[in-house]
Design an enzyme around this catalytic site. Structure first.
Site, PDB file in Angstrom:
ATOM      1  N   GLN A  65       0.837  -1.204   0.000  1.00 47.12           N
ATOM      2  CA  GLN A  65       0.000   0.000   0.000  1.00 47.12           C
ATOM      3  C   GLN A  65       0.874   1.257   0.000  1.00 47.12           C
ATOM      4  OE1 GLN A  65      -3.191   0.263  -0.339  1.00 47.12           O
ATOM      5  NE2 GLN A  65      -4.031  -1.736   0.187  1.00 47.12           N
TER       6      GLN A  65
ATOM      7  N   TYR B 164      -5.754 -12.540  -2.181  1.00 48.48           N
ATOM      8  CA  TYR B 164      -5.039 -11.395  -2.762  1.00 48.48           C
ATOM      9  C   TYR B 164      -4.198 -10.751  -1.644  1.00 48.48           C
ATOM     10  CZ  TYR B 164      -8.895 -11.786  -6.165  1.00 48.48           C
ATOM     11  OH  TYR B 164      -9.831 -12.225  -7.054  1.00 48.48           O
TER      12      TYR B 164
ATOM     13  N   ASP C 297      -9.062  -8.695  -1.152  1.00 51.68           N
ATOM     14  CA  ASP C 297      -8.503  -7.370  -1.454  1.00 51.68           C
ATOM     15  C   ASP C 297      -7.950  -7.377  -2.872  1.00 51.68           C
ATOM     16  OD1 ASP C 297      -7.403  -4.871  -1.384  1.00 51.68           O
ATOM     17  OD2 ASP C 297      -5.848  -5.336   0.086  1.00 51.68           O
TER      18      ASP C 297
ATOM     19  N   CYS D  89     -10.311  -0.979  -4.054  1.00 50.77           N
ATOM     20  CA  CYS D  89      -9.906   0.367  -4.476  1.00 50.77           C
ATOM     21  C   CYS D  89     -10.775   0.844  -5.633  1.00 50.77           C
ATOM     22  CB  CYS D  89      -8.431   0.386  -4.852  1.00 50.77           C
ATOM     23  SG  CYS D  89      -8.053  -0.769  -6.156  1.00 50.77           S
TER      24      CYS D  89
HETATM   25  N1  SAH Z   1      -3.846  -7.284   0.632  1.00 45.89           N
HETATM   26  C1  SAH Z   1      -2.590  -6.800   0.154  1.00 45.89           C
HETATM   27  C2  SAH Z   1      -2.480  -6.708  -1.377  1.00 45.89           C
HETATM   28  C3  SAH Z   1      -3.621  -6.072  -2.096  1.00 45.89           C
HETATM   29  S1  SAH Z   1      -3.308  -5.651  -3.771  1.00 45.89           S
HETATM   30  C4  SAH Z   1      -2.251  -5.471   0.796  1.00 45.89           C
HETATM   31  O1  SAH Z   1      -3.080  -4.849   1.442  1.00 45.89           O
HETATM   32  O2  SAH Z   1      -1.099  -5.036   0.664  1.00 45.89           O
HETATM   33  C5  SAH Z   1      -3.893  -7.007  -4.651  1.00 45.89           C
HETATM   34  C6  SAH Z   1      -2.940  -8.178  -4.680  1.00 45.89           C
HETATM   35  O3  SAH Z   1      -3.567  -9.227  -5.434  1.00 45.89           O
HETATM   36  C7  SAH Z   1      -1.604  -7.938  -5.346  1.00 45.89           C
HETATM   37  O4  SAH Z   1      -0.588  -8.392  -4.500  1.00 45.89           O
HETATM   38  C8  SAH Z   1      -1.664  -8.776  -6.628  1.00 45.89           C
HETATM   39  O5  SAH Z   1      -0.415  -9.309  -6.976  1.00 45.89           O
HETATM   40  C9  SAH Z   1      -2.607  -9.864  -6.242  1.00 45.89           C
HETATM   41  N2  SAH Z   1      -3.393 -10.525  -7.296  1.00 45.89           N
HETATM   42  C10 SAH Z   1      -3.901  -9.957  -8.416  1.00 45.89           C
HETATM   43  N3  SAH Z   1      -4.676 -10.838  -9.086  1.00 45.89           N
HETATM   44  C11 SAH Z   1      -4.664 -11.985  -8.349  1.00 45.89           C
HETATM   45  C12 SAH Z   1      -5.305 -13.254  -8.504  1.00 45.89           C
HETATM   46  N4  SAH Z   1      -6.086 -13.502  -9.545  1.00 45.89           N
HETATM   47  N5  SAH Z   1      -5.113 -14.170  -7.542  1.00 45.89           N
HETATM   48  C13 SAH Z   1      -4.326 -13.921  -6.472  1.00 45.89           C
HETATM   49  N6  SAH Z   1      -3.689 -12.742  -6.284  1.00 45.89           N
HETATM   50  C14 SAH Z   1      -3.860 -11.783  -7.209  1.00 45.89           C
END
Ligand code: SAH
Length: 466
Positions: free
Chosen positions: A291, A320, A392, A419
């Site tokens: 973030q 995620y 997320d 977001c």
């Molecule tokens: N929860 C974390 C990351 C959120 S951002 C935080 O707050 O920091 C979203 C994340 O999802 C990213 O790390 C991205 O690499 C991942 N991502 C995107 N598409 C995805 C999918 N289909 N399956 C699993 N992860 C995914």
């Protein structure tokens, strides 16, 4: 008489569009005018006519609206990255709150009384709403035969030179200047998208605000002999930066808009930098998502924890999960956390982060959430029926198959962090059809001056909803 292209019209701006543009009417015809602010009385030139609505260009402000302020950044208008800089912060927050509310009602089809009864007032940022980003990604180009850093103008790929984005740290402009000077001295050219030639594509700067640790990563098309032989000089130059812990090169040979390539070479120091957040330590790789607004992230994660309302015996899925931040911030108060993330470096960071914080009840699976959950849940997720599922996703939201798999598991709570209010609402519509109801929604302003808004929502099975 119907409006036509190039007509000059006077109008009052009555609303703000999804991209921050002003919306007003000429008789019954709606015009979207970029750079016009709600409350303004303006003169606009009509640039495009469509059925029922059109677009205009701001020509002159006849009378500024009461929420109009002078943008702090001299390039706010050309850059366009901060769509709301000319709007007072209070009004920015109101706009964001409404944006989420309208999406929930219109796209999510959540009844208005439920939306109203479950809302929490937006959490705004303290301070002046600038210099909050811990990460900057500057595209590098050529201007007058010299390498420049800046931003892409409008919808083009022309770079307008600018070393100091006011959302990032002040020190970034000095680091960029040093790198550009280095490129000039050692004749290392900027990458050129049109020809596919040149070397340096982007500069990625990251600072862990909790510790002061810093990473500089040059994204290059090729680890060319020129760069290799000058690498020692680059290291010498960057090593003196306050807090520097990692200097890397990321190699991206592809002709693509995606910034990072698959391979990263550490030139000096560590592969990661370490940050402190929510009383935990996190290692962050160049490739991992983290973030960007640390101050607001603390508040965002605290809200997730509040919504989760853990008693200690919960099994949590953190989908995620990135480098594991949300799951790990909950782990000490839960029975177990299982994170899912598809960027390998982020999964490796998450595992190290669990170990570094002595958290033994968290495991992380690598793969796409929508693949792992429906098909391989029993294999990877140990047939657990989680009490809490946190999701997320990136802007595009969740695959429907994932939402259905979540519904099938019947968790007591789904905490959806998003977001993008539009995809959030689209996904909430699916969860509602599957028997869940919106229980709380909390907008958080992670991105002052821009139109983006983060939302934490809590959904519970309909029979337990308030
Ligand atoms: N929860 C974390 C990351 C959120 S951002 C935080 O707050 O920091 C979203 C994340 O999802 C990213 O790390 C991205 O690499 C991942 N991502 C995107 N598409 C995805 C999918 N289909 N399956 C699993 N992860 C995914």
């Amino acid at each position: 008489m119907a409006l036509q292209k190039n007509d000059i019209v006077e109008l009052k701006i009555k609303d703000i569009g999804a991209n921050g543009e002003g919306i007003g009417g000429v008789d019954d015809y709606t015009l979207f005018v970029k750079d016009a602010v709600i409350g303004d009385e303006i003169e606009a030139i009509v640039t495009k006519i469509k059925t029922g609505y059109g677009y205009g260009h701001l020509k002159r402000i006849i009378k500024p609206g009461k929420w109009r302020i002078k943008p702090a950044c001299p390039v706010a208008r050309v850059c366009g990255g901060c769509q709301l800089q000319a709007l007072s912060y209070d009004k920015q927050l109101k706009y964001k709150e409404n944006k989420v509310k309208n999406a929930l009602i219109r796209i999510g089809k959540v009844p208005e009384d439920i939306v109203n009864n479950t809302s929490l007032a937006i959490i705004g940022m303290e301070g002046n709403g600038f210099r909050y980003r811990n990460k900057a990604q500057y595209p590098i180009g050529t201007d007058n035969n010299k390498p420049v850093a800046g931003f892409y103008m409008g919808h083009s790929h022309n770079i307008i030179p600018c070393n100091d984005c006011l959302l990032g740290e002040e020190i970034n402009s000095k680091i960029l200047k040093d790198i550009l000077g280095f490129m000039e001295k050692y004749k290392i050219p900027a990458y050129d998208e049109k020809t596919g030639r040149g070397i340096v594509r982007h500069v990625l700067l990251r600072c862990a605000f909790g510790t002061g640790e810093r990473m500089v990563c040059l994204i290059v098309r090729d680890y060319s002999p020129g760069v290799k032989s000058a690498a020692g000089e680059l290291i010498k130059l960057l090593r003196s930066i306050d807090g520097i812990k990692s200097i890397c090169l990321n190699i991206n040979p592809d002709n693509t808009n995606v910034i990072l390539g698959k391979k990263t070479v550490v030139l000096w120091g560590n592969k990661t930098i370490k940050d402190k957040l929510c009383n935990l330590e996190f290692e962050i790789s160049a490739e991992s998502f983290y973030q960007v607004n640390s101050a607001q992230t603390e508040k965002l994660y605290a809200k997730v924890k509040e919504f989760a309302d853990l008693k200690g015996n919960e099994r949590i899925w953190d989908l995620y999960c990135g480098i594991g931040t949300i799951g790990l911030s909950l782990a000490k108060e839960a029975k177990e956390v299982i994170g899912v993330e598809y960027v390998p470096e982020a999964v490796a960071d998450a595992r190290r982060n669990a170990a570094n914080n002595s958290i033994i009840n968290a495991v992380f699976c690598e793969g796409k959430a929508e693949d792992i959950l429906p098909a391989k849940a029993d294999e990877f997720l140990r047939e657990t029926i989680p009490e809490v599922i946190v999701i997320d996703p990136p802007r595009k939201g969740c695959a429907e198959s994932l939402l259905k798999a979540i519904i099938n598991r019947r968790p007591q709570k789904v905490i959806y962090v998003s977001c993008d209010p539009a995809t959030l609402s689209r996904d909430i519509a699916v969860l509602r059809l599957g028997g869940y109801e919106l229980n709380k929604w909390q907008p958080v302003d992670m991105f002052p001056q821009t139109v983006s808004v983060e939302t934490v929502t809590c959904l519970v099975p309909k029979d337990t909803a308030i």
